[in-house]
Write a protein that holds these residues in place. Structure first.
Motif: not given
Ligand code: HPA
Length: 275
Positions: A116-118, A194-196, A199-201, A236-238
């Protein structure tokens, strides 16, 4: 077309005939780049998904598509090497069919892993995040449609999907072994992108510590089936804060997942041995 109950009967009858009625206590779903736990299993039987009636076949190369029976930490387990994702085009019912099968084979506990992305300050690359709760952002739900009361309730309670006892034991194992870990909330999206940045925010703002493309469908059916569930992500990614976002490929995700895998594997192996 057969209904779900008939399909389950046919599938489990086939599996039991191939495994000398092996009765697993634990079901394990291995996520992207996390298939190495299989090396710790004392394997008794291996079945290819392609040969199991009604099983979908995995399309992603990083998943090899085998159902593995054996012992881990001295306990009988069945492990899914390769899981199904919504982005591959499967229905939610197909994705979660193996969970129903494992339940019918006798498992009482389900252990699920993912990459998953952090999306918060505490989920840095290489961290094992023990999932304490989730946010379902999938547009579909495996429990929609006819409810078979013999499989579970129409309106399953979601106040405690992740078993507190297993979380506590896993935390102790992580602490004792100096494993980089945290607890957190997992949000699921369809992917496959993956997210923009935005979207991560967004994930961070709604309370998610990690975002991925799996796990929640299996957990929903696990809860519906009355299973005790433990789930963990390898970060696996931030994605948060935005200045830490880097371009990420599947190869990056697999590389970090494989590097962190021994930690998650140790937690799962010792957790199963303890229970
Ligand atoms: N987003 C969604 N799914 C993922 C990610 C991510 O950043 N990393 C690994 N799976």
């Amino acid at each position: 077309m057969q209904n779900l109950i008939e399909q389950l009967h046919e599938t489990t009858t086939y599996i039991q005939s191939q495994t000398n009625n092996f009765a697993p206590q634990f079901g394990i779903v291995l996520g992207t780049g996390l298939g190495g736990l299989v090396q710790d299993i004392d394997i008794k039987y291996t079945l290819s998904y392609a040969n199991i009636p009604h099983f979908p076949v995995s399309t992603v190369e990083s998943h090899s598509g085998k159902l593995i029976f054996g012992t881990l930490g001295g306990k009988p387990v069945v492990a899914m090497q390769g899981r199904f994702h919504y982005y591959e085009g499967y229905t939610m019912q197909q994705i979660t069919f193996p969970i129903r099968v494992m339940k019918k084979l006798g498992i009482e506990r389900l252990i699920v892993s993912n990459a998953a992305g952090g999306t918060s300050e505490k989920t840095r690359c290489g961290t094992v995040m023990i999932i304490t709760d989730h946010i379902n952002l999938h547009p579909a739900n495996p429990l929609i449609g006819k409810n078979y009361d013999e499989l579970g309730p129409r309106f399953p309670d979601m106040s405690r999907p992740y078993d507190p006892e297993m979380i506590a034991i896993a935390l102790k194992i992580a602490q004792q072994n100096n494993i980089q870990h945290t607890t957190g909330v997992y949000a699921t999206v369809t992917g496959p992108n993956l997210e923009t940045h935005a979207e991560y925010t967004y994930m961070n703002r709604i309370g998610a510590d990690a975002v991925g493309m799996s796990t929640v469908p299996e957990v929903l059916v696990g809860v519906h089936s009355g299973l005790k569930i433990f789930a963990a992500s390898v970060i696996t990614d931030e994605g948060y804060p935005p200045e830490r976002i880097k371009e990420t490929t599947l190869e990056d995700v697999i590389r970090i997942a494989q590097a962190t895998e021994p930690h998650l594997t140790q937690i799962i192996r010792e957790l199963i041995a303890t229970l």
